[in-house]
Write a protein that holds these residues in place. Structure first.
Motif, PDB file in Angstrom:
ATOM      1  N   ILE A  12      -4.814  -0.077  -0.840  1.00 51.64           N
ATOM      2  CA  ILE A  12      -4.185   0.418   0.301  1.00 51.64           C
ATOM      3  C   ILE A  12      -4.019  -1.464   1.554  1.00 51.64           C
ATOM      4  CG2 ILE A  12      -3.528   1.232   2.565  1.00 51.64           C
ATOM      5  CD1 ILE A  12      -4.640   4.280   1.015  1.00 51.64           C
ATOM      6  N   ARG A  13      -3.143  -1.871   1.711  1.00 46.26           N
ATOM      7  CA  ARG A  13      -3.434  -2.909   2.969  1.00 46.26           C
ATOM      8  C   ARG A  13      -2.914  -2.329   4.117  1.00 46.26           C
ATOM      9  NH1 ARG A  13      -1.865  -4.959  -1.970  1.00 46.26           N
ATOM     10  NH2 ARG A  13      -0.448  -5.204  -1.236  1.00 46.26           N
ATOM     11  N   TYR A  14      -3.234  -2.846   5.467  1.00 44.77           N
ATOM     12  CA  TYR A  14      -2.686  -3.127   6.244  1.00 44.77           C
ATOM     13  C   TYR A  14      -2.667  -4.275   7.476  1.00 44.77           C
ATOM     14  CZ  TYR A  14      -4.444   1.649   6.174  1.00 44.77           C
ATOM     15  OH  TYR A  14      -4.573   3.517   5.955  1.00 44.77           O
ATOM     16  N   VAL A  15      -1.200  -4.426   7.571  1.00 41.68           N
ATOM     17  CA  VAL A  15      -1.076  -5.611   7.990  1.00 41.68           C
ATOM     18  C   VAL A  15      -0.339  -5.002   9.654  1.00 41.68           C
ATOM     19  CG1 VAL A  15       0.941  -7.585   7.909  1.00 41.68           C
ATOM     20  CG2 VAL A  15       0.300  -6.401   5.826  1.00 41.68           C
ATOM     21  N   TYR A 210      12.287   4.609   7.195  1.00 42.00           N
ATOM     22  CA  TYR A 210      11.805   5.196   5.966  1.00 42.00           C
ATOM     23  C   TYR A 210      11.012   4.260   5.089  1.00 42.00           C
ATOM     24  CZ  TYR A 210      13.845   9.967   6.527  1.00 42.00           C
ATOM     25  OH  TYR A 210      13.388  11.244   6.700  1.00 42.00           O
ATOM     26  N   PRO A 211      10.345   4.311   4.303  1.00 37.21           N
ATOM     27  CA  PRO A 211       9.291   3.696   3.537  1.00 37.21           C
ATOM     28  C   PRO A 211       9.964   2.701   2.051  1.00 37.21           C
ATOM     29  CG  PRO A 211       9.256   6.096   3.036  1.00 37.21           C
ATOM     30  CD  PRO A 211       9.732   5.715   4.088  1.00 37.21           C
ATOM     31  N   ASP A 212       9.850   1.630   2.258  1.00 37.39           N
ATOM     32  CA  ASP A 212      10.549   1.215   0.472  1.00 37.39           C
ATOM     33  C   ASP A 212       9.297   1.786   0.214  1.00 37.39           C
ATOM     34  OD1 ASP A 212      12.317  -0.392   2.195  1.00 37.39           O
ATOM     35  OD2 ASP A 212      10.176  -1.660   3.022  1.00 37.39           O
ATOM     36  N   THR A 223       4.504   1.358  -2.551  1.00 39.46           N
ATOM     37  CA  THR A 223       5.410   2.230  -1.305  1.00 39.46           C
ATOM     38  C   THR A 223       4.649   1.306   0.455  1.00 39.46           C
ATOM     39  OG1 THR A 223       4.340   4.031  -1.982  1.00 39.46           O
ATOM     40  CG2 THR A 223       5.167   4.260  -0.189  1.00 39.46           C
ATOM     41  N   ILE A 224       5.947   0.986   0.833  1.00 43.54           N
ATOM     42  CA  ILE A 224       5.052   0.541   2.225  1.00 43.54           C
ATOM     43  C   ILE A 224       5.971   0.903   3.419  1.00 43.54           C
ATOM     44  CG2 ILE A 224       6.016  -2.200   3.234  1.00 43.54           C
ATOM     45  CD1 ILE A 224       7.196  -3.725   1.031  1.00 43.54           C
ATOM     46  N   ARG A 238       1.567  -0.444   6.547  1.00 41.98           N
ATOM     47  CA  ARG A 238       1.091  -0.008   5.704  1.00 41.98           C
ATOM     48  C   ARG A 238       1.837  -0.531   4.173  1.00 41.98           C
ATOM     49  NH1 ARG A 238      -1.363   5.772   3.914  1.00 41.98           N
ATOM     50  NH2 ARG A 238       0.571   5.702   2.598  1.00 41.98           N
ATOM     51  N   ILE A 239       0.512  -0.985   3.891  1.00 43.10           N
ATOM     52  CA  ILE A 239       1.368  -1.312   1.844  1.00 43.10           C
ATOM     53  C   ILE A 239       0.742  -0.229   0.643  1.00 43.10           C
ATOM     54  CG2 ILE A 239       1.737  -3.300   0.318  1.00 43.10           C
ATOM     55  CD1 ILE A 239       2.133  -5.449   2.464  1.00 43.10           C
ATOM     56  N   LYS A 240       0.911   0.169  -0.076  1.00 42.19           N
ATOM     57  CA  LYS A 240      -0.129   1.076  -0.699  1.00 42.19           C
ATOM     58  C   LYS A 240       0.463   0.456  -2.036  1.00 42.19           C
ATOM     59  CE  LYS A 240       0.526   5.586  -1.417  1.00 42.19           C
ATOM     60  NZ  LYS A 240       0.109   6.907  -1.890  1.00 42.19           N
TER      61      LYS A 240
END
Ligand SMILES: [Zn+2]
Ligand SMILES: [Zn+2]
Length: 249
Positions: A12-15, A210-212, A223-224, A238-240
């Motif tokens: 998981i990355r948080y931008v 809604y997420p990508d 999942t973004i 949040r990119i998982k």
């Protein structure tokens, strides 16, 4: 025999976009936010096609492009067919059976196979020289440029590759739309409110669209998610990445 989908690991990355910051870099990836339209643009260097460099010519030489194409269509067909029992189960309201699990696993397995074969086919078409027509002739002279644009209604990924023919030296810059998803729903979502890291107020960070969500590679499901503070304008993405594997039991 049964097929099981395992999530091997999560990444998981948080931008973060504090107020006044619209552009940020994380692990050599550039994230840019247009606050007027809420458009998120992600730019990075992509990977060389090296993973398929040896396997694609081997497979094409062994089976031929036509058989690969037929096998791809067959896999896609089976993927759809195996999904049908699951829908029937849901309709009949009997979730106790193991059938849905087998159905999902099988469907996903054929889907993964179809996307792999599609990659092989794609590789063959890309690396055929536009000038002299030879197969597997192009070499990449630098890493591709990958651009992702995510809006309320659309997710679009373009890849620009820099190619040169090893036989006739023809240079070719190729831009392809690698993915284009329309989001089925574009209305706002407002659940799982979190504390804002910008102003510290509780329940103010809202998932505002809604997420990508898509299969990024054949073994990574990405999942973004898009969050925004209703008080201060702080934005977080949040990119998982779920690394998945399909095993036989
Ligand atoms: Zn050429
Ligand atoms: Zn805030």
């Amino acid at each position: 025999m049964e097929l099981v989908i395992d999530t091997l690991s999560k990444d998981i990355r948080y931008v973060e976009f504090p107020v006044g910051i619209n552009k940020t870099y994380l692990d050599n990836v550039c994230y840019e936010l247009d606050r007027e339209t809420d458009t998120l643009t992600i730019c990075s260097e992509g990977n060389f096609y090296s993973s398929l460099k040896k396997r694609a010519p081997d497979l094409i030489n062994r089976f031929g492009l036509r058989k690969i194409n037929i096998l791809k269509k067959l896999s896609l067909f089976l993927s759809v067919v195996l999904f049908i029992p699951l829908i029937l189960k849901i309709v009949s309201g009997d979730p106790a059976s193991l059938l849905p699990l087998v159905s999902i696993s099988g469907s996903l397995m054929f889907f993964v196979l179809a996307s792999y074969l599609s990659e092989i086919e794609n590789y063959c078409n890309i690396f055929r020289c536009k000038n002299c027509g030879r197969d597997f002739a192009y070499e990449e002279i630098k890493r591709p440029f990958v651009k992702i644009v995510s809006t309320y209604n659309k997710y679009e990924k373009t890849i620009t590759s820099y190619l040169k023919c090893r036989y006739c030296n023809d240079e070719y810059i190729r831009t392809e739309i690698a993915r284009q998803n329309s989001k089925s729903r574009s209305k706002k979502t407002d659940k799982n409110r979190k504390t804002c890291k910008g102003c510290g107020k509780d329940y103010s960070l809202v998932e505002y669209r809604y997420p990508d969500a898509h299969l990024e590679y054949h073994n990574i499901f990405r999942t973004i998610r898009h969050y925004k503070c209703v008080h201060c304008g702080y934005v977080e993405v949040r990119i998982k990445d779920d690394h998945i594997a399909i095993n036989r039991v």
